[in-house]
Design an enzyme around this catalytic site. Structure first.
Site, PDB file in Angstrom:
ATOM      1  N   GLY A   1       0.809  -1.217   0.000  1.00 16.30           N
ATOM      2  CA  GLY A   1       0.000   0.000   0.000  1.00 16.30           C
ATOM      3  C   GLY A   1       0.837   1.258   0.000  1.00 16.30           C
ATOM      4  O   GLY A   1       0.349   2.351  -0.264  1.00 16.30           O
TER       5      GLY A   1
ATOM      6  N   ASP B   1       5.186   8.934  -8.017  1.00 14.26           N
ATOM      7  CA  ASP B   1       5.926  10.052  -7.436  1.00 14.26           C
ATOM      8  C   ASP B   1       7.413  10.046  -7.739  1.00 14.26           C
ATOM      9  O   ASP B   1       8.103  11.035  -7.460  1.00 14.26           O
ATOM     10  CB  ASP B   1       5.723  10.084  -5.918  1.00 14.26           C
ATOM     11  CG  ASP B   1       4.345  10.570  -5.519  1.00 14.26           C
ATOM     12  OD1 ASP B   1       3.539  10.885  -6.415  1.00 14.26           O
ATOM     13  OD2 ASP B   1       4.064  10.647  -4.299  1.00 14.26           O
TER      14      ASP B   1
ATOM     15  N   ILE C   1       3.275   4.510   0.947  1.00 12.94           N
ATOM     16  CA  ILE C   1       3.094   5.672   1.818  1.00 12.94           C
ATOM     17  C   ILE C   1       1.635   6.089   1.885  1.00 12.94           C
ATOM     18  O   ILE C   1       1.095   6.369   2.960  1.00 12.94           O
ATOM     19  CB  ILE C   1       3.955   6.857   1.319  1.00 12.94           C
ATOM     20  CG1 ILE C   1       5.441   6.550   1.519  1.00 12.94           C
ATOM     21  CG2 ILE C   1       3.577   8.146   2.045  1.00 12.94           C
ATOM     22  CD1 ILE C   1       5.849   6.373   2.958  1.00 12.94           C
ATOM     23  N   CYS C   2       0.950   6.108   0.747  1.00 10.71           N
ATOM     24  CA  CYS C   2      -0.417   6.632   0.695  1.00 10.71           C
ATOM     25  C   CYS C   2      -1.335   5.923   1.676  1.00 10.71           C
ATOM     26  O   CYS C   2      -1.987   6.552   2.514  1.00 10.71           O
ATOM     27  CB  CYS C   2      -0.972   6.507  -0.721  1.00 10.71           C
ATOM     28  SG  CYS C   2      -2.683   7.078  -0.876  1.00 10.71           S
TER      29      CYS C   2
ATOM     30  N   ALA D   1       7.134  20.809   5.643  1.00 15.40           N
ATOM     31  CA  ALA D   1       6.324  20.360   4.507  1.00 15.40           C
ATOM     32  C   ALA D   1       6.749  21.178   3.296  1.00 15.40           C
ATOM     33  O   ALA D   1       5.999  21.991   2.763  1.00 15.40           O
ATOM     34  CB  ALA D   1       4.837  20.542   4.804  1.00 15.40           C
ATOM     35  N   ILE D   2       7.998  20.957   2.872  1.00 13.89           N
ATOM     36  CA  ILE D   2       8.617  21.796   1.844  1.00 13.89           C
ATOM     37  C   ILE D   2       8.869  21.035   0.552  1.00 13.89           C
ATOM     38  O   ILE D   2       9.724  21.407  -0.240  1.00 13.89           O
ATOM     39  CB  ILE D   2       9.932  22.404   2.364  1.00 13.89           C
ATOM     40  CG1 ILE D   2      10.885  21.300   2.841  1.00 13.89           C
ATOM     41  CG2 ILE D   2       9.660  23.390   3.490  1.00 13.89           C
ATOM     42  CD1 ILE D   2      12.280  21.799   3.178  1.00 13.89           C
ATOM     43  N   GLY D   3       8.120  19.968   0.349  1.00 15.17           N
ATOM     44  CA  GLY D   3       8.262  19.226  -0.898  1.00 15.17           C
ATOM     45  C   GLY D   3       8.739  17.806  -0.670  1.00 15.17           C
ATOM     46  O   GLY D   3       8.843  17.328   0.460  1.00 15.17           O
TER      47      GLY D   3
ATOM     48  N   GLY E   1       1.623  24.064   1.283  1.00 13.19           N
ATOM     49  CA  GLY E   1       0.987  23.218   0.292  1.00 13.19           C
ATOM     50  C   GLY E   1      -0.043  22.334   0.974  1.00 13.19           C
ATOM     51  O   GLY E   1      -0.374  22.531   2.152  1.00 13.19           O
TER      52      GLY E   1
ATOM     53  N   HIS F   1     -31.990  18.693  -6.165  1.00 16.61           N
ATOM     54  CA  HIS F   1     -32.234  19.676  -5.108  1.00 16.61           C
ATOM     55  C   HIS F   1     -32.817  18.973  -3.878  1.00 16.61           C
ATOM     56  O   HIS F   1     -33.671  18.097  -4.013  1.00 16.61           O
ATOM     57  CB  HIS F   1     -33.225  20.739  -5.589  1.00 16.61           C
ATOM     58  CG  HIS F   1     -33.631  21.707  -4.517  1.00 16.61           C
ATOM     59  ND1 HIS F   1     -32.828  22.768  -4.166  1.00 16.61           N
ATOM     60  CD2 HIS F   1     -34.735  21.765  -3.728  1.00 16.61           C
ATOM     61  CE1 HIS F   1     -33.435  23.448  -3.202  1.00 16.61           C
ATOM     62  NE2 HIS F   1     -34.592  22.856  -2.916  1.00 16.61           N
TER      63      HIS F   1
END
Length: 469
Positions: free
Chosen positions: A39, A309, A41-42, A268-270, A181, A448
């Site tokens: 599975g 990735d 990392i995700c 969290a810089i990439g 991000g 609706h």
């Protein structure tokens, strides 16, 4: 060689395991190599378990506002350890699900470190020793990992990546998030919702900088209203880490430098692709570590493919899965299957989602990008406050924006901020994929009361026909 296959997939994330399943469905003898957990990392450390944590934060937020719904809830607390436990349970369930899918599809799983010895051969090293495998084709799906700050690598104690933030050793008291991000904003939103003092520092001039500027502006105002401190156009110049705190030196957009103490930091810089030490040189061309491929996933070496990735972006799980299917089908075609017709990936039709509060979702061009590309535009915008379902839910914050080519009516882009927009965006994604124009969207009947009616109204607004505003 201990075994021979039609296809071996190196890596079992949402690209790799999907590629393996599709290859097996097409009658190919398939194996998958994974060094940690099926599975990737995700499922284990990214997409899914983070959404479990964010769901807990969302429920906590709703309970704190119970009186708005005519309910009474007292002494509500967020138990971080219990939230993490639930999240890990969700990850475990999905990991077991992928294990089942491998068995169901008769895919052989080799656990260990894989390393290419040629375009169609590799070794797998584990605590059981080393084995050699060969295949007619190999798909590299090794993914990526969080990028560290050069002057303060993550230690899991005071300086965290997303992985540490998902299993924190303790609850932060004052948290610095570097980068705004999707990953940075999601963790900022989560920790803020459970009562942590959060500061976000973004180097660029706005948060979620890949999104439409109107969405960025709206989200920043909303997050600040919720109590998050946001510094854009700013940079972290240094971190001094001690056993009890982290002292950050931050330069703001005016050039003023200040030092502030935080209990913890999330970077969290990439991302950095996992392409080192797996035998790619000289089999594949790399650019900043990312494997260069053609539209079907082929590298420069016959028989060697790459997806997900570890290849050029966008770095999204659903993009990886789509590439996995494409590569598997292209391989099957090369091996003589005349009934399969692989389709290349149109990157303009890949949606992006950020699961903060409020949520953000988009597909296609921003208004600025469309103008820069030379399009004459018609732009629609409809606010959540004009939608009955949003008001009934107590979620009247947000808007839906659509961008059309004025000459042809082509939907160029759609941009949303508000509750459940990560579910709504797929409607526009289907529309773009089918090359829908404004005429078809206008003539579509939307149920609706639903939030999706705002999608209709935004299209109508682009052409001066909005009904409820």
């Amino acid at each position: 060689m201990s075994d021979a296959y039609d296809v071996i997939v190196l890596g079992s994330g949402p690209g790799g395991y999907v590629a393996a399943i599709r290859a097996s469905q097409l009658g190919l003898k398939t194996a998958i190599v994974e060094r940690e957990l099926l599975g990737g990392i995700c499922l284990n450390w990214g997409c899914i378990p983070t959404k479990a944590m964010l769901r807990s934060a969302e429920v906590f937020h709703q309970m704190q506002h119970a009186s708005d719904y005519g309910l009474v809830a007292k002494e509500i607390e967020a138990d971080l350890a219990a939230i993490v436990k639930r999240s890990r349970g969700v990850a475990k369930q999905l990991n077991q699900g992928v294990t089942h899918l491998m068995k169901k599809n008769k895919i052989t799983v080799h656990m260990g470190e894989g390393k290419l010895t040629g375009p169609t051969s590799l070794t797998v090293t584990s605590d059981k020793g080393e084995e050699s495998l060969s295949a007619k084709h190999i798909i590299v799906a090794t993914g990526a990992r969080a990028r560290d700050l050069p002057f303060a690598p993550a230690d899991g104690k005071r300086v965290w990546t997303y992985r540490h933030a998902m299993t924190p050793p303790e609850k932060p008291t004052k948290l610095l998030v570097i980068g705004s991000g999707a990953i940075g904003i999601e963790f900022a939103s989560f920790y803020n919702d459970i009562g942590v003092d959060v500061t976000v520092v973004e180097m660029l001039d706005r948060v979620v900088p890949v999104e439409d500027a109107d969405v960025s502006t709206f989200l920043e105002k909303s997050l600040k209203k919720q109590g998050i401190s946001i510094m854009t156009g700013a940079g972290v110049e240094d971190l001094k880490v001690s056993d009890k705190a982290v002292t950050a030196t931050i330069k703001d957009k005016a050039g003023k430098v200040e030092t502030t103490e935080f209990s913890h930091v999330i970077t969290a810089i990439g991302i950095v692709p996992n392409t080192e030490d797996i035998g790619l040189d000289p089999l594949a061309e790399l650019d900043r570590g990312f494997i260069q491929i053609d539209d079907f996933g082929r590298t420069k070496s016959a028989g060697l493919w790459a997806i997900g990735d570890c290849t050029p972006g966008p770095w999204l799980a659903h993009k990886a899965s789509h590439e996995g299917v494409t590569a598997a089908e292209a391989i099957a075609k090369e091996l003589g299957n005349k009934e399969v017709h692989p389709h290349t990936l149109d990157r303009s039709n890949i949606p992006g989602c950020t699961y903060c509060h409020p949520q953000v979702a988009s597909v296609g061009m921003t208004e600025a990008a469309a103008k820069e590309a030379g399009y004459e535009l018609k732009v629609g915008n409809f606010p959540f406050i004009g939608n009955g379902k949003a008001i009934a839910l107590g979620e009247a914050e947000g808007f839906i924006k659509t961008v059309f080519d004025a000459k042809t009516g082509e939907l160029l882009g759609a941009h949303m901020v508000g509750t459940e927009v990560t579910e709504l965006i797929q409607g526009y994604t289907v529309g773009k994929t089918l090359e829908t124009t404004e005429a078809e969207l206008m003539q579509t009947v939307f149920a609706h009361p639903t939030l999706s009616e705002m999608m209709h109204e935004s299209v109508l607004d682009a052409y001066g026909k909005a009904l409820h505003i």
